[in-house]
Design an enzyme around this catalytic site. Structure first.
Site, short mmCIF file in Angstrom:
data_model
loop_
_atom_site.label_atom_id
_atom_site.label_comp_id
_atom_site.label_asym_id
_atom_site.label_seq_id
_atom_site.Cartn_x
_atom_site.Cartn_y
_atom_site.Cartn_z
N SER A 178 -8.73 41.04 -23.11
CA SER A 178 -8.39 39.61 -22.98
C SER A 178 -7.63 39.22 -24.23
CB SER A 178 -9.66 38.76 -22.90
OG SER A 178 -9.36 37.39 -23.12
N TYR A 191 -18.01 36.63 -26.07
CA TYR A 191 -17.02 37.20 -25.15
C TYR A 191 -15.90 37.88 -25.93
CZ TYR A 191 -13.39 37.13 -21.46
OH TYR A 191 -12.41 37.45 -20.55
N1 LIG Z 1 -9.68 34.74 -15.82
C1 LIG Z 1 -9.25 34.80 -17.07
O1 LIG Z 1 -8.75 33.81 -17.64
C2 LIG Z 1 -9.31 36.11 -17.81
C3 LIG Z 1 -8.56 36.24 -19.00
C4 LIG Z 1 -8.61 37.44 -19.70
C5 LIG Z 1 -9.36 38.48 -19.24
N2 LIG Z 1 -10.10 38.33 -18.09
C6 LIG Z 1 -10.91 39.47 -17.67
O2 LIG Z 1 -10.53 39.85 -16.36
C7 LIG Z 1 -11.63 40.56 -15.77
C8 LIG Z 1 -11.81 40.06 -14.35
O3 LIG Z 1 -12.25 38.70 -14.40
P1 LIG Z 1 -11.67 37.58 -13.43
O4 LIG Z 1 -11.05 36.56 -14.26
O5 LIG Z 1 -10.92 38.21 -12.34
O6 LIG Z 1 -13.05 36.94 -12.92
P2 LIG Z 1 -13.94 37.18 -11.62
O7 LIG Z 1 -13.21 36.73 -10.41
O8 LIG Z 1 -15.25 36.58 -11.95
O9 LIG Z 1 -14.06 38.76 -11.52
C9 LIG Z 1 -15.00 39.49 -12.23
C10 LIG Z 1 -15.22 40.78 -11.48
O10 LIG Z 1 -16.11 41.61 -12.24
C11 LIG Z 1 -17.16 42.02 -11.41
N3 LIG Z 1 -18.39 42.23 -12.15
C12 LIG Z 1 -19.00 41.39 -13.02
N4 LIG Z 1 -20.16 41.93 -13.45
C13 LIG Z 1 -20.26 43.14 -12.84
C14 LIG Z 1 -21.23 44.17 -12.86
N5 LIG Z 1 -22.35 44.07 -13.62
N6 LIG Z 1 -21.03 45.28 -12.11
C15 LIG Z 1 -19.92 45.40 -11.35
N7 LIG Z 1 -18.96 44.45 -11.28
C16 LIG Z 1 -19.14 43.32 -12.01
C17 LIG Z 1 -17.33 40.91 -10.38
O11 LIG Z 1 -17.92 41.43 -9.21
P3 LIG Z 1 -19.43 41.10 -8.73
O12 LIG Z 1 -19.77 39.72 -9.19
O13 LIG Z 1 -19.33 41.26 -7.24
O14 LIG Z 1 -20.27 42.15 -9.36
C18 LIG Z 1 -15.87 40.54 -10.12
O15 LIG Z 1 -15.32 41.39 -9.15
C19 LIG Z 1 -12.83 40.35 -16.68
O16 LIG Z 1 -13.05 41.48 -17.46
C20 LIG Z 1 -12.38 39.18 -17.55
O17 LIG Z 1 -13.03 39.18 -18.78
C21 LIG Z 1 -10.08 37.19 -17.37
#
Ligand SMILES: NC(=O)c1ccc[n+]([C@@H]2O[C@H](COP(=O)([O-])OP(=O)(O)OC[C@H]3O[C@@H](n4cnc5c(N)ncnc54)[C@H](OP(=O)(O)O)[C@@H]3O)[C@@H](O)[C@H]2O)c1
Length: 300
Positions: A178, A191
């Site tokens: 991130s 985080y």
């Molecule tokens: N959105 C942003 O602004 C942003 C910015 C920078 C980086 N990111 C990173 O992008 C990645 C994806 O996040 P997102 O923004 O797409 O949010 P999201 O829609 O909440 O996706 C998170 C994903 O991670 C999975 N996950 C969480 N805990 C898990 C576990 N214990 N085991 C297996 N899967 C797990 C969730 O699946 P389940 O809940 O079904 O397990 C979901 O598919 C994350 O690493 C986040 O830190 C996001």
């Protein structure tokens, strides 16, 4: 081609540990070749956390580009739905339930996916969670849960995927860090720390495995429109307004929040042969957040 066949045979032999019951291996397609429309034709991809958000968008994008995509997440219904809709669109994907906090679950996912598709070429370590709280109000349970997901979960996926990539004679790992790894934000210390930890994994792993043809990089998304940042109570028009304001206030360059599809396309670009000499780096795809760091002046 002979090399390709022996590579698949080796992988088939390695994949016995933690096999997922009921999975049948798909024979590699002899006819499929990459084309401009399907640049990842025949490639085998694993994604952690593709039941929503960036992971889901990346699974769809890789499948549309010809890859076979195995992905995990805890929410079974969403996982099956993502798999079904990718298949309906003509792509190839398999959802396997896994929790990245649990080593046995991760190993079952990795080895089961290798058995299913007969190998591994590209791994996207994406699963992650976020807690927002001031540091002294963060609980030990929150620290443990977040680190177990965002940092240890990435380590576990890499730990079990790397032997397959070595057997395959190379491949690549892309980690979803991130922009928070390189900028501070109040209430996100936990985080940001987890995201910086995995950047360190990436740098050293790239050096450890470069000679074996494995490239390891991180992508640093900026603020991205996913369930992670969208308050669930907001209806669509309210969210669109809030998102526009978020972009204006926080994204110094492009002034907009990214879509999950934009980040997915950046992951595919990193994985493409054009970046074949890229390893050990963390690439911000953040609309200018890391470049900016504005100084806000008090209102007159
Ligand atoms: N959105 C942003 O602004 C942003 C910015 C920078 C980086 N990111 C990173 O992008 C990645 C994806 O996040 P997102 O923004 O797409 O949010 P999201 O829609 O909440 O996706 C998170 C994903 O991670 C999975 N996950 C969480 N805990 C898990 C576990 N214990 N085991 C297996 N899967 C797990 C969730 O699946 P389940 O809940 O079904 O397990 C979901 O598919 C994350 O690493 C986040 O830190 C996001």
């Amino acid at each position: 081609m002979a090399h390709e066949h022996s590579r698949r045979a080796v992988l088939g032999g390695v994949a016995g540990v933690g096999a997922v019951a009921g999975l049948t291996a798909l024979a590699p397609s002899a006819a499929a070749q990459p084309s401009p429309a399907r640049p990842f034709e025949g490639k085998i991809v694993q994604i952690t956390g593709a039941t929503s958000g960036i992971g889901e968008a990346t699974a769809r994008a890789f499948a549309a580009a010809g890859a076979k995509v195995a992905f995990c997440g805890r929410r079974r219904q969403l996982g099956r739905e993502v798999e079904r809709t990718i298949r309906e669109a003509g792509g190839e994907a398999t959802y396997l339930h896994a929790d990245v906090r649990d080593p046995r679950s991760v190993q079952r996912f990795v080895d089961g996916a290798v058995r299913r598709y007969g190998g591994l070429d590209i791994a996207f370590a994406n699963a992650g969670i976020q807690y927002a709280a001031r540091l002294h109000e963060t609980t030990l349970e929150q620290w443990d849960d977040l680190m177990a997901t965002n940092a240890r979960g990435v380590f576990l996926a890499m730990k079990y995927q790397i032997p397959h990539l070595i057997d395959a004679g190379g491949g690549q790992i892309i980690v979803n860090s991130s922009v928070g790894a390189v900028v501070g934000r109040p209430e996100l210390s936990l985080y940001q720390a987890s995201k910086q930890a995995i950047q360190a994994l990436v740098r050293s792993a790239a050096l450890e495995y470069g000679e074996q043809g494995i490239r390891v990089n991180a992508i640093l998304p900026g603020i991205t429109d996913t369930p992670m940042i969208r308050p669930p109570e907001l209806d669509d028009p309210t969210w669109e307004r809030a998102k526009a304001a978020l972009g204006q206030l926080n994204v110094d360059g492009l002034k907009t929040v990214a879509s999950a599809d934009q980040i997915a396309q950046a992951v595919l670009a990193m994985a493409a042969p054009g970046f074949g000499y890229l390893t050990g780096v963390s690439v911000p795809v953040d609309g200018g957040v890391a470049a900016g760091r504005r100084m806000l002046l008090p209102e007159r």
